[in-house]
Design a protein around this motif. Structure first.
Motif, short mmCIF file in Angstrom:
data_model
loop_
_atom_site.label_atom_id
_atom_site.label_comp_id
_atom_site.label_asym_id
_atom_site.label_seq_id
_atom_site.Cartn_x
_atom_site.Cartn_y
_atom_site.Cartn_z
N TYR A 135 -4.42 0.12 -3.45
CA TYR A 135 -3.40 -1.71 -2.83
C TYR A 135 -3.48 -1.87 -3.86
N THR A 139 0.50 -1.64 -0.11
CA THR A 139 -0.10 -0.14 -0.27
C THR A 139 1.26 1.25 -0.42
N LYS A 159 -5.87 -3.08 4.34
CA LYS A 159 -7.12 -3.19 3.42
C LYS A 159 -8.50 -3.45 3.67
#
Length: 223
Positions: free
Chosen positions: A129, A87, A170
């Protein structure tokens, strides 16, 4: 503190990537849940390849995860794909290429190939992501923490998580106490990677070029 990693990478090891989107000319709408972007879609039965000359990202975190998706292109059977989820709060990339190959009936293999950020203006992305299965690159990390719990990835120097607040995890499928790492900044050169999916807040691709090419392999795909 700085850390440099060179050579090939696999799941649960260092994996920093930049993945362009087929719908890359527009901002991608994403759902926010407790300060983190949530991926609610099933991934396709195809991995795609990406190369990049240089990636410069801030607010980085990484941890292991699983993408649920279709086993192949023909049926409805689902399967699990182990991935390294990387990320970034912000990322800039030059000389980016994405390719995916599809075997079209009566035609043969057709490669969809996208290129961007190779005409002087880098690709810009926010709240990324990236779900990766393989990576080869030269990587440099600034102020890196290795071994932090996934739920505690909240690097203050790089910004509090890619979503702008809270942990960088996430979604709720990630083990909250699982192994993770974070860094203020991550720089990659000579990136070659395979991925299953990407989710982003915005993706700005300068000089976007898309082509359908017959065949596959070297000279047709990105690598």
């Amino acid at each position: 503190m700085e850390s440099v990693t060179r050579g090939g990478t696999r799941w649960k090891r260092f994996a920093l990537v930049m993945v362009p989107s087929v719908a890359a000319t527009a901002a991608i709408g994403v759902g926010l849940a407790q300060g983190a972007l949530a991926a609610s879609f099933a991934v396709s039965g195809q991995e795609f390849k990406v190369t990049a000359g240089y990636l410069d990202g801030t607010g980085f975190a990484q941890y292991g995860g699983v993408d649920m998706g279709y086993k192949d292109l023909k049926g409805d059977e689902k399967t699990a794909h182990p991935v390294a989820i990387s990320t970034f709060k912000n990322a800039s990339i030059t000389k980016m290429c994405q390719s995916v190959v599809t075997d079209v009936p009566f035609v043969g293999k057709i490669t969809l190939k996208l290129k961007a950020g190779d005409k002087g203006t880098p690709v810009q992305a926010k709240n990324l992501y990236l779900d990766v299965s393989e990576l080869d690159a030269n990587a440099k990390f600034t102020n890196i923490d290795i071994g932090v719990a996934a739920k505690d990835t909240d690097n203050p120097a790089g910004g509090p998580g890619p979503a702008g607040k809270g942990p960088a995890v996430k979604d709720e499928s990630i083990l909250p106490n699982g192994f993770a790492q974070q860094a203020e900044r991550a720089e990659l050169t000579g990136v070659k990677q395979k991925a299953w999916a990407t989710t982003a807040g915005t993706f700005e691709l300068s000089g976007l070029s898309m082509r359908l090419l017959k065949g596959s392999g070297d000279g047709v795909e990105c690598y």
